[in-house]
Design a protein around this motif. Sequence first.
Motif, short mmCIF file in Angstrom:
data_model
loop_
_atom_site.label_atom_id
_atom_site.label_comp_id
_atom_site.label_asym_id
_atom_site.label_seq_id
_atom_site.Cartn_x
_atom_site.Cartn_y
_atom_site.Cartn_z
N VAL A 112 0.50 14.14 -56.60
CA VAL A 112 1.12 13.42 -55.47
C VAL A 112 0.09 13.45 -54.34
N LEU A 113 -0.36 12.27 -53.92
CA LEU A 113 -1.38 12.16 -52.87
C LEU A 113 -0.77 12.61 -51.53
N ARG A 114 -1.60 13.27 -50.73
CA ARG A 114 -2.97 13.64 -51.03
C ARG A 114 -3.10 15.01 -51.70
N ALA A 115 -2.24 15.96 -51.26
CA ALA A 115 -2.54 17.36 -51.57
C ALA A 115 -2.57 17.66 -53.07
N THR B 63 11.26 20.13 -48.62
CA THR B 63 12.65 19.64 -48.77
C THR B 63 12.90 19.20 -50.21
N GLY B 64 11.80 18.91 -50.93
CA GLY B 64 11.92 18.41 -52.30
C GLY B 64 11.99 16.89 -52.37
N LEU C 228 2.53 9.32 -51.59
CA LEU C 228 3.74 9.49 -50.77
C LEU C 228 3.37 10.27 -49.53
N MET D 97 2.89 21.77 -52.48
CA MET D 97 4.02 22.13 -51.64
C MET D 97 5.32 21.47 -52.09
C1 PRP Z 1 3.18 17.22 -48.23
C2 PRP Z 1 3.06 17.86 -49.59
C3 PRP Z 1 4.19 17.23 -50.34
C4 PRP Z 1 5.25 17.06 -49.28
C5 PRP Z 1 6.25 18.16 -49.43
O1 PRP Z 1 2.62 15.96 -48.21
O2 PRP Z 1 1.81 17.71 -50.18
O3 PRP Z 1 3.86 15.98 -50.93
O4 PRP Z 1 4.59 17.18 -48.01
O5 PRP Z 1 7.30 17.99 -48.57
P1 PRP Z 1 8.77 17.61 -49.07
O6 PRP Z 1 9.08 18.53 -50.21
O7 PRP Z 1 9.62 17.91 -47.86
O8 PRP Z 1 8.81 16.17 -49.44
P2 PRP Z 1 2.48 15.11 -46.83
O9 PRP Z 1 3.67 14.25 -46.62
O10 PRP Z 1 2.12 16.05 -45.72
O11 PRP Z 1 1.29 14.12 -47.17
P3 PRP Z 1 -0.28 14.44 -47.35
O12 PRP Z 1 -0.45 15.23 -48.63
O13 PRP Z 1 -0.88 13.08 -47.43
O14 PRP Z 1 -0.73 15.22 -46.15
#
Ligand code: PRP
Length: 211
Positions: free
Chosen positions: A79-82, A138-139, A104, A135
């Motif tokens: 899942v972009l980016r991390a 919230t999922g 996302l 990470m």
């Molecule tokens: C972060 C992380 C997940 C999401 C987790 O991405 O890498 O994709 O948040 O949070 P959630 O479980 O509440 O949905 P982010 O939206 O910060 O995007 P990025 O990786 O582009 O910085």
Amino acid sequence: MKYENVTIFDHPLIQHKISFLRDKNTGSKDFRQLVDEIAMLMAYEVTRDLPLKEVEVETPIAKAMARQLAGPKITLVPVLRAGLGMVHGIESLIPTVRIGHIGLYRDHETLEPVEYYCKLPEEVKEGLTIVLDPMLATGGSASAAIRFLKEKGAKHIKLMNIIGAKTGVERILKDHPDVPIYCGTVDEVLNSNGYINPGLGDAGDRLFGTL
Ligand code: PRP
Ligand code: URA
């Protein structure tokens, strides 16, 4: 904390490396290397049930029966980016993986995931698909990514996260009870901005130095 269908890693090497990921003084270069190494170590367990086939090989001494991966191919979906930070470690263990991408980001106000990219190989319909994201807060993002994969025909999906929060784990168990979750560790709470507390901060920013 014990959930059915959730593997939380108690391996000392994984826990040791997560402690450095959490440390705010760890810079991007080391952070990237740690994510890479943790993903590789976690992949060992995530792939434990891959099917094998018997093959005959010739050693320098004699013929031998041995076992090789039976396929079909595995698809990694960061899942972009991390999530990108977790690809290399797994790919170096299993070089034949296919890689799809789902883009996302979480809206900072609503915390809802916003889709901006989705490109998946046809092969997600067969074999194991592993969703990668360090990470699980919230999922919402992981749940949406799994939904896209199911819409594309993926049937055998696993979710791999380095740090989860109870809220995120419980959301996935509710939305996708068929998807096993593999989490390096699970923290109790989210803060008022939806960040995992204590967590490690913003994984994408720390990986790519975009603070
Ligand atoms: C972060 C992380 C997940 C999401 C987790 O991405 O890498 O994709 O948040 O949070 P959630 O479980 O509440 O949905 P982010 O939206 O910060 O995007 P990025 O990786 O582009 O910085
Ligand atoms: N995304 C992150 O990168 N970190 C969190 O703690 C929550 C969402």
